[in-house]
Design a protein around this motif. Structure first.
Motif, PDB file in Angstrom:
ATOM      1  N   MET A  28       0.907  -1.211  -0.039  1.00  0.00           N
ATOM      2  CA  MET A  28      -0.099  -0.005  -0.107  1.00  0.00           C
ATOM      3  C   MET A  28       0.922   1.285  -0.119  1.00  0.00           C
ATOM      4  N   ILE A  29       0.601   2.385  -0.504  1.00  0.00           N
ATOM      5  CA  ILE A  29       1.060   3.440  -0.679  1.00  0.00           C
ATOM      6  C   ILE A  29       0.493   4.479   0.221  1.00  0.00           C
ATOM      7  N   VAL A  30       1.397   5.003   1.225  1.00  0.00           N
ATOM      8  CA  VAL A  30       1.101   5.997   2.248  1.00  0.00           C
ATOM      9  C   VAL A  30       1.435   7.252   2.247  1.00  0.00           C
ATOM     10  N   PRO A  31       0.978   8.021   1.750  1.00  0.00           N
ATOM     11  CA  PRO A  31       1.485   9.655   1.603  1.00  0.00           C
ATOM     12  C   PRO A  31       1.541  10.382   2.781  1.00  0.00           C
ATOM     13  N   GLY A  32       2.447  11.407   2.784  1.00  0.00           N
ATOM     14  CA  GLY A  32       2.577  12.192   3.679  1.00  0.00           C
ATOM     15  C   GLY A  32       1.552  13.379   3.251  1.00  0.00           C
ATOM     16  N   THR A  33       1.386  14.308   4.279  1.00  0.00           N
ATOM     17  CA  THR A  33       0.695  15.665   3.686  1.00  0.00           C
ATOM     18  C   THR A  33       1.148  16.154   2.549  1.00  0.00           C
ATOM     19  N   ASP A  34       2.374  16.305   2.455  1.00  0.00           N
ATOM     20  CA  ASP A  34       2.813  17.403   1.390  1.00  0.00           C
ATOM     21  C   ASP A  34       3.320  16.389  -0.017  1.00  0.00           C
ATOM     22  N   GLU A  66      -5.796   6.216   2.847  1.00  0.00           N
ATOM     23  CA  GLU A  66      -6.323   7.467   3.261  1.00  0.00           C
ATOM     24  C   GLU A  66      -5.920   7.531   4.584  1.00  0.00           C
ATOM     25  N   VAL A  67      -4.949   8.281   4.689  1.00  0.00           N
ATOM     26  CA  VAL A  67      -4.338   8.536   6.196  1.00  0.00           C
ATOM     27  C   VAL A  67      -5.048   9.910   6.957  1.00  0.00           C
ATOM     28  N   GLU A  68      -5.122   9.825   7.930  1.00  0.00           N
ATOM     29  CA  GLU A  68      -5.932  10.826   8.734  1.00  0.00           C
ATOM     30  C   GLU A  68      -4.713  11.633   9.176  1.00  0.00           C
TER      31      GLU A  68
END
Ligand code: R5P
Length: 281
Positions: A1-7, A25-27
């Motif tokens: 799974m690809i887990v993105p940071g805010t930026d 979908e990270v909170e």
């Protein structure tokens, strides 16, 4: 799974599409005292954390994401840092200063099995990581948005450190000459002094390229140091940080267009490095 940071939302989404992996979908939350918190969905197999660290908060968030994916069940953690902040402080330039790039690299290494970054300021910073670390070259992507009809183009590096990049962009574009300026930066004041190159730019299109545009001082200083006016001036940077009114400074310097990649997500991020990252994973 690809887990993105805010930026790094856009480049992570692009990477997920290319690799055909789900995009988490990270909170992203913040406590009342300002501290950061993330929550990631359950993981299994490998987690690819994608987070540029252009700010101190983004760096903290990256460490949290790495820890969160392990807690959530990831067996392997790959950390993709499209733009690595603090990398320019790759030595203690004055007594008492830290090697910030080393401090950041060590911290990042504790939460991952390997690291991938794009066009670090110096490739030697890869040695600061204590896990396998590789870099992909974002340079060729800078040729993509350039007009096809450049007149007798000159690809100019604003300092000696960007000569290879100028050659890479010229090669990717397919034609043109390269040249470089000499830059000296006053470490106390940050003021930039630029010695002109010997090239003749009259009647030609100029493409100035660098790994980073921060304040725009280096680029605008290089353009101002030209003896003659080129026909048109384009500016490209792998990492378009663009702080402190950089775009206005470049516009006043006569720049027709500024291009960057999505290692830093800005309005000028016209090309994606996701394909390059996907190929290296
Ligand atoms: C430094 O050596 C980098 O390659 C860039 O030239 C520098 O970070 C650009 O900074 P600024 O836009 O603030 O002059």
């Amino acid at each position: 799974m690809i887990v993105p940071g805010t930026d790094s939302q856009a480049v992570a989404a692009e990477l997920a599409a290319i690799l055909d992996e789900p995009l988490a979908e990270v909170e992203y939350r913040r406590f009342a005292d300002g501290e950061l918190l993330v929550e990631v969905p359950p993981q299994d197999g490998r987690a690819i954390v994608v987070a540029a660290t252009g700010t101190s908060e983004a760096h903290v968030q990256l460490l949290q994401l790495q820890d969160a994916v392990r807690e959530a069940g990831a067996e392997e953690v790959i950390t993709v840092i499209p733009y690595m902040g603090y990398a320019r402080q790759d030595e203690a330039f004055e007594p008492g200063q830290p090697v910030s790039a080393r401090a950041m690299a060590k911290a990042i290494s504790t939460g991952t099995d390997r690291v991938l970054t794009v066009s670090p300021h110096e490739s030697s910073i890869l040695d600061f990581f204590t896990v396998p670390a590789t870099a992909v070259d974002g340079g060729p992507a800078l040729a993509e948005p350039l007009p096809e009809d450049l007149t007798d183009p000159v690809f100019l590096a604003p300092d000696q450190g960007a000569i290879d990049l100028a050659e890479t962009v010229r090669d990717a574009y397919g034609r043109g000459e390269t040249d470089a300026f000499e830059k000296h930066r006053d470490r106390e004041t940050g003021a930039v002094e630029i010695e002109p190159a010997a090239l003749d730019v009259a009647g030609r299109d100029l493409v100035v390229v660098d790994d980073i545009i921060a304040t725009g001082g280096t680029m605008s200083g290089a353009i101002a140091a030209l003896g003659e006016r080129p026909e048109r001036v384009f500016v490209g940077a792998v990492h378009p940080l663009l702080v402190d009114g950089a775009l206005a400074k470049l516009s006043n310097a006569g720049v027709e267009a500024v291009y960057g990649t999505d290692t830093i997500e800005r309005s000028v991020s016209e090309v994606s490095v996701a394909e390059l990252i996907a190929a290296a994973i």
